[in-house]
Design a protein around this motif. Structure first.
Motif: not given
Length: 179
Positions: A50-52, A127-129, A132-133, A142-144
């Motif tokens: 699950e790439p950031g 922007v949406e894609d 979502a990532t 840490g979190p993206n």
């Protein structure tokens, strides 16, 4: 590279955390490239599964950032440091590009631009894609979403607006708050 001066252009974390000694820093604009969440992160802000997404300089538009002048006796050490920091996976290409400093003065500056042929290049995302990532990815640093929020906070502190990245940030907040 100018034999008289050595400038480095920062557009992301390099702006507020250059990691090397500087003689001067000035707001600068790089034409022909834009700040973009276009680099897949498999370690710091994501995983191979699950790439950031992290920032890169991609073709098109212009980018406001910071230019740093380095003392001649430090050129080689700074270049070694930057290559170790920026060229780990070779997703960036080292380029000397003209930047416009305050007052319209143009100087050649070292910059790291995305290699569009590299397997970590995510392309021009909507922007949406991107949101979502970013809203779900997490890596060893840490979190993206934290990376994007931190980047936006620093840009605001520096008086730099990045409308696309700001919209990604708002979309990430909505997704993370169930909206």
């Amino acid at each position: 590279m100018d034999t008289e001066e050595f400038w480095v252009f920062g557009y992301g974390s390099l702006m507020w955390n250059p990691g090397f000694e500087i003689e001067d820093s000035q707001p600068a604009r790089l034409h022909g490239f834009r700040r973009s969440l276009c680099v897949r992160s498999w370690v710091h802000r994501g995983t191979p599964e699950e790439p950031g997404l992290v920032l890169g300089l991609d073709r098109g538009g212009s980018c406001r950032g910071m230019a740093f002048r380095v003392a001649p006796q430090r050129w080689h050490a700074v270049l070694d440091y930057l290559r170790e920091r920026e060229l780990v996976t070779h997703v960036y290409k080292e380029r000397t590009l003209p930047v416009t400093l305050a007052g319209g003065v143009r100087k050649p500056a070292l910059a790291y631009v995305i290699d569009r042929a590299h397997h970590q290049y995510a392309g021009a995302l909507t922007v949406e894609d991107a949101a979502a990532t970013v809203s779900t990815a997490r890596g060893k640093s840490g979190p993206n979403a934290e990376y994007v929020a931190n980047t936006l906070a620093h840009l605001r502190e520096m008086g730099i607006r990045d409308h696309w990245l700001e919209e990604v940030g708002r979309s990430v907040e909505r997704l993370m708050n169930g909206g």
